[in-house]
Design a protein around this motif. Structure first.
Motif, short mmCIF file in Angstrom:
data_model
loop_
_atom_site.label_atom_id
_atom_site.label_comp_id
_atom_site.label_asym_id
_atom_site.label_seq_id
_atom_site.Cartn_x
_atom_site.Cartn_y
_atom_site.Cartn_z
N THR A 33 64.72 -27.85 61.55
CA THR A 33 64.72 -27.24 60.22
C THR A 33 63.70 -26.11 60.21
N PRO A 34 63.79 -25.20 59.23
CA PRO A 34 62.78 -24.14 59.13
C PRO A 34 61.35 -24.71 59.01
N SER A 35 61.18 -25.81 58.28
CA SER A 35 59.85 -26.42 58.14
C SER A 35 59.35 -26.95 59.48
N GLN A 36 60.24 -27.57 60.25
CA GLN A 36 59.83 -28.08 61.55
C GLN A 36 59.44 -26.94 62.49
N ILE A 37 60.18 -25.87 62.47
CA ILE A 37 59.86 -24.71 63.30
C ILE A 37 58.51 -24.12 62.88
N ALA A 38 58.29 -24.01 61.56
CA ALA A 38 57.02 -23.46 61.08
C ALA A 38 55.84 -24.29 61.54
N VAL A 39 55.98 -25.62 61.51
CA VAL A 39 54.91 -26.50 61.95
C VAL A 39 54.65 -26.33 63.45
N LEU A 40 55.70 -26.30 64.24
CA LEU A 40 55.53 -26.12 65.69
C LEU A 40 54.86 -24.79 66.01
N LEU A 41 55.25 -23.72 65.31
CA LEU A 41 54.64 -22.42 65.54
C LEU A 41 53.17 -22.43 65.14
N GLY A 76 60.02 -36.25 69.95
CA GLY A 76 59.11 -36.12 71.09
C GLY A 76 58.44 -34.76 71.19
N LEU A 77 58.41 -34.02 70.08
CA LEU A 77 57.85 -32.67 70.10
C LEU A 77 56.37 -32.62 69.74
N VAL A 78 55.88 -33.62 69.03
CA VAL A 78 54.46 -33.72 68.70
C VAL A 78 54.04 -35.17 68.83
N HIS A 79 52.74 -35.39 68.91
CA HIS A 79 52.22 -36.75 68.89
C HIS A 79 50.87 -36.76 68.18
N GLY A 80 50.53 -37.90 67.65
CA GLY A 80 49.26 -38.06 66.97
C GLY A 80 48.22 -38.64 67.90
N ALA A 81 46.98 -38.24 67.67
CA ALA A 81 45.85 -38.77 68.44
C ALA A 81 44.66 -38.87 67.50
N PRO A 82 43.79 -39.86 67.69
CA PRO A 82 42.62 -39.99 66.83
C PRO A 82 41.74 -38.74 66.91
N ASP A 83 41.23 -38.32 65.78
CA ASP A 83 40.29 -37.20 65.74
C ASP A 83 38.99 -37.65 66.40
N PRO A 84 38.51 -36.91 67.39
CA PRO A 84 37.29 -37.34 68.09
C PRO A 84 36.04 -37.32 67.21
N HIS A 85 36.09 -36.57 66.10
CA HIS A 85 34.93 -36.45 65.20
C HIS A 85 35.01 -37.32 63.97
#
Length: 90
Positions: A33-41, A76-85
């Motif tokens: 979707t346009p929103s998904q593309i905007a986030v990836l960019l 499978g285009l993004v993944h979450g990870a804990p913020d180190p701070h």
């Protein structure tokens, strides 16, 4: 003059709506979707961000951005990870 401008604006809105519907109909199952593309960019350009940060940057509600992120994670285009701070953030 104002009447002509208002009529032109109304015509543009109508054509824009038809174009959006046609593009949605033409999109395939795997298309983003346009929103998904905007986030990836944005992630490509600015690096990691929280859902809240992305929502603010894209002028979306956090709940709506959450839906976008879930779809991108499922693909499978993004993944979450804990913020180190800040362990409360992903």
């Amino acid at each position: 003059e104002d009447h002509r401008i208002a009529a032109l604006a109304q015509g543009i809105r109508g054509v824009s709506g038809k174009l959006k519907r046609r593009l949605r109909e033409q999109g395939g199952v795997g298309d983003l979707t346009p929103s998904q593309i905007a986030v990836l960019l944005r992630l490509e350009k600015d690096g990691p961000a929280t859902t809240s940060e992305l929502a603010r940057a894209e002028a979306m509600r956090p709940q709506s951005m959450g839906t976008v992120i879930v779809a991108l994670e499922s693909a499978g285009l993004v993944h979450g990870a804990p913020d180190p701070h800040d362990g409360r953030k992903t």
